[in-house]
Design an enzyme around this catalytic site. Structure first.
Site, PDB file in Angstrom:
ATOM      1  N   LYS A  96      36.900  27.545  29.162  1.00  0.00           N
ATOM      2  CA  LYS A  96      35.762  26.921  28.481  1.00  0.00           C
ATOM      3  C   LYS A  96      35.997  26.893  26.969  1.00  0.00           C
ATOM      4  CE  LYS A  96      30.831  27.427  27.687  1.00  0.00           C
ATOM      5  NZ  LYS A  96      29.577  28.082  28.030  1.00  0.00           N
ATOM      6  N   GLY A  99      30.329  30.020  31.718  1.00  0.00           N
ATOM      7  CA  GLY A  99      31.620  30.149  32.405  1.00  0.00           C
ATOM      8  C   GLY A  99      31.458  30.546  33.867  1.00  0.00           C
ATOM      9  N   ARG A 100      30.599  31.524  34.139  1.00  0.00           N
ATOM     10  CA  ARG A 100      30.461  32.011  35.522  1.00  0.00           C
ATOM     11  C   ARG A 100      29.629  31.070  36.393  1.00  0.00           C
ATOM     12  NH1 ARG A 100      28.540  35.074  31.685  1.00  0.00           N
ATOM     13  NH2 ARG A 100      26.324  35.546  31.456  1.00  0.00           N
ATOM     14  N   GLU A 106      27.788  40.292  34.916  1.00  0.00           N
ATOM     15  CA  GLU A 106      27.940  39.731  33.565  1.00  0.00           C
ATOM     16  C   GLU A 106      26.631  39.055  33.142  1.00  0.00           C
ATOM     17  OE1 GLU A 106      30.801  36.442  32.315  1.00  0.00           O
ATOM     18  OE2 GLU A 106      31.940  38.160  31.644  1.00  0.00           O
ATOM     19  N   HIS A 146      36.099  50.688  57.941  1.00  0.00           N
ATOM     20  CA  HIS A 146      37.128  51.719  58.133  1.00  0.00           C
ATOM     21  C   HIS A 146      37.565  52.325  56.808  1.00  0.00           C
ATOM     22  CE1 HIS A 146      37.377  50.770  62.381  1.00  0.00           C
ATOM     23  NE2 HIS A 146      37.157  49.518  62.001  1.00  0.00           N
ATOM     24  N   LYS A 198      37.559  43.164  23.331  1.00  0.00           N
ATOM     25  CA  LYS A 198      38.520  42.110  22.957  1.00  0.00           C
ATOM     26  C   LYS A 198      39.002  42.321  21.531  1.00  0.00           C
ATOM     27  CE  LYS A 198      36.453  38.309  25.631  1.00  0.00           C
ATOM     28  NZ  LYS A 198      35.766  37.032  25.526  1.00  0.00           N
TER      29      LYS A 198
HETATM   30  O1  F6P Z   1      35.066  37.501  28.310  1.00  0.00           O
HETATM   31  C1  F6P Z   1      34.159  37.043  29.264  1.00  0.00           C
HETATM   32  C2  F6P Z   1      34.270  35.558  29.426  1.00  0.00           C
HETATM   33  O2  F6P Z   1      33.795  34.944  28.289  1.00  0.00           O
HETATM   34  C3  F6P Z   1      33.555  35.074  30.664  1.00  0.00           C
HETATM   35  O3  F6P Z   1      32.213  34.907  30.473  1.00  0.00           O
HETATM   36  C4  F6P Z   1      34.301  33.816  30.943  1.00  0.00           C
HETATM   37  O4  F6P Z   1      34.069  33.348  32.236  1.00  0.00           O
HETATM   38  C5  F6P Z   1      35.711  34.276  30.708  1.00  0.00           C
HETATM   39  O5  F6P Z   1      35.617  35.150  29.603  1.00  0.00           O
HETATM   40  C6  F6P Z   1      36.698  33.194  30.440  1.00  0.00           C
HETATM   41  O6  F6P Z   1      36.326  32.414  29.345  1.00  0.00           O
HETATM   42  P1  F6P Z   1      36.995  31.018  29.066  1.00  0.00           P
HETATM   43  O7  F6P Z   1      36.697  30.097  30.193  1.00  0.00           O
HETATM   44  O8  F6P Z   1      36.406  30.547  27.771  1.00  0.00           O
HETATM   45  O9  F6P Z   1      38.484  31.230  28.940  1.00  0.00           O
END
Ligand code: F6P
Length: 547
Positions: A208, A268-269, A354, A385, A513
């Protein structure tokens, strides 16, 4: 929208008092006392069936939970989301992933503009590109057909398409293999590079933001690998991008003609429905991807229009709130009794944790109630199991969502009945438990010595009364999968609305990060920074090993 805070609602107080009474309930007695409990505590929608009768609740509990949803204005918030309100208030963005699966004939306004034509223009590009790859019209730089597609992405740019490709395995085309590379650990990419050839490979760089460290490092390494035998001029045949960041895509060297865009109002999710689903379309064909979108749209329509009392996502969310906030259960386990849903628990981990793993309200005040539980799980019967021992007899109670299909996609005799039998038996056992008297009677029937029986009883007694939901579909198909994913998206939304958190930002991942960038510089050069003694010690050990 001014809403009372979760724990200041009238229904919160009533539910707290009600939970005290509920602590004495035994589900086996609730079932014995209500002949139609299964009928009254189950709901159907968009091809799915949810049985929530095996929870420690009654019709009164459900009524109170509905009051809570209304007091927290779930209906108004739901409508606001569908109408493009700025729901993501820290990033000042709308939340319109539902528009991505809305048919072309409809209108969804965002800032006065209908977004549907733009969405369908991108979907048409995805379709045309998919058909070109499948027909062999799009070839690699030497004229060879594309046989391997490598999706490079992480988080929402990986988990969604990866989970869907795995789930739709029976529709996987024979002439193409789709690989997923997400981890910055070079072993992930290396393992795929060992299996493919540059001439017949297509890399999809899915991000994204197009700034994510892992994805950018993997994409750069893949490009360098390609250039060892391929040419710069050949790159456009082998690298495409999916992103909202055209500038960064160009800077990476992918022409925007080869970029499939989406929009910042897609989290993103929540992005598998956008061009992020390109790898799905390539794996199983565009028509199946379209059917997946249609399944989600059916669930959207249900969620948007059905009364709360028969609204599956609302009910699933409220049952979760009851278990989390009133019965105080800290985690939820996801148990798909379908091997093809093996990636679904990981997908839901990102979706729910998230989204709702938050500690302040939308206004920035600390919450004084629990938000997202820990979400974890694995496919059944394998989990039985491994960790089901704890679920049956451990000291924590973990609500479980069992998910299965009535009909299999294979024709192997005996397997599906065994699978379903295990799925249903687990929820029955978790609910019923086994009393000391029942254990004693069993052991007496085996002629065990009386002393040994008394010793064995506590070990073989199951407390039962452990809550589960069961979600059924007729068969796992693109449409039912779309409905299932949308069900959990809307469940997450409703819980976020009740907890009054913003489910659409994720600031919590930022600190790590930033620190990783500093530490990477230390590992790769002579610079050093101040750290606690543990981190400093670990860095020194790694530096010594990397020399
Ligand atoms: O660090 C978390 C995050 O921002 C998620 O929310 C997202 O899905 C993932 O990293 C990947 O982000 P991108 O699609 O911008 O690479």
């Amino acid at each position: 929208m001014n809403t009372p805070l979760f724990n200041t609602t009238l229904s919160f107080g009533k539910l707290k008092a009600h939970a005290k009474t509920a602590s004495a309930w035994q589900m086996r007695n609730l079932f014995a006392g209500e002949t139609n409990r299964f009928g009254s505590l189950s709901v159907s929608a968009a091809g799915l069936f949810l049985d929530y009768s095996k929870n420690r609740m009654t019709g009164d509990t459900v009524s109170l939970l509905m009051e809570l949803a209304r007091e927290c204005r779930v209906e108004e918030k739901r409508e606001a989301m569908f109408n493009g309100a700025e729901f993501n208030n820290t990033e000042h963005r709308a939340v319109l992933h539902t528009a991505l699966r809305t048919p072309k004939s409809e209108t969804v306004l965002f800032e006065g503009q209908n977004v549907i034509p733009d969405i369908h223009a991108v979907l048409e590009r995805v379709e045309a590109f998919t058909r070109r790859i499948h027909s062999g019209d799009w070839t690699g730089y030497t004229g060879e057909r594309i046989t391997d597609v490598i999706n490079i992405g992480i988080g929402g740019s990986d988990l969604g398409p990866h989970m869907v490709c795995r789930a739709l395995r029976p529709w996987q085309r024979d002439d193409i293999r789709v690989h997923f590379v997400s981890n910055v650990d070079g072993h992930d990419l290396d393992a795929v590079l060992q299996k493919i050839r540059p001439e017949s490979s297509l890399f999809i760089v899915a991000s994204k933001t197009f700034t994510t460290l892992e994805t950018m490092l993997n994409a750069n390494t893949a490009r360098n690998w390609f250039l060892k035998s391929g040419t710069e001029a050949g790159l456009p045949k082998h690298f495409v991008a999916i992103s909202t960041n055209a500038e960064a895509v160009s800077a990476f060297g992918i022409h925007t003609d080869n970029m499939f865009p989406f929009w910042d109002w897609v989290g993103g999710r929540y992005s598998v429905w956008s061009a992020i689903g390109l790898s799905v379309a390539l794996a199983v064909g565009y028509d199946h991807f379209a059917a997946f979108l249609a399944g989600a749209y059916a669930m959207d329509t249900h969620f948007r229009h059905a009364a709360l009392e028969v609204n599956m996502p609302v009910i699933l969310a409220l049952v979760g709130i009851w278990n989390r906030n009133f019965l105080d259960y800290p985690s939820v386990s996801i148990a798909p009794y379908l091997q093809d849903l093996s990636h679904f628990p990981s997908y839901l981990q990102q979706l729910e944790m998230e989204s709702n793993g938050k500690r302040v309200t939308k206004a920035g005040e600390p919450v004084t109630w629990h938000t997202s539980p820990v979400v974890w799980g694995n496919v059944g019967t394998n989990g039985q199991h491994a960790y089901f021992q704890l679920l049956h007899q451990g000291t924590d109670i973990t609500p479980i969502d069992f998910i299965t299909a009535l009909k299999p996609s294979h024709t192997l005799p005996g397997h599906h009945a065994a699978l379903l039998a295990n799925c249903f038996a687990q929820s029955e056992a978790l609910m019923l438990g086994k009393t000391a008297d029942e254990v004693r009677a069993d052991l007496q029937a085996q002629n065990m010595a009386p002393d040994e029986i008394e010793f064995q009883i506590p070990h073989r007694t199951f407390p039962g009364n452990r809550p589960t939901n069961t979600i059924l579909m007729n068969s796992l198909r693109p449409e039912s999968l779309g409905a299932l994913v949308a069900l959990y998206e809307h469940k997450t939304f409703v819980q976020g609305a009740i907890w009054d958190v913003n489910p659409f930002d994720q600031w919590g991942v930022e600190l790590g990060k930033v620190l990783a960038r500093t530490i990477q510089a230390e590992l790769e050069s002579d610079v050093s920074h101040n750290h606690d003694s543990s981190t400093a010690g670990l860095i020194q050990l790694a530096k010594a090993a990397l020399k």
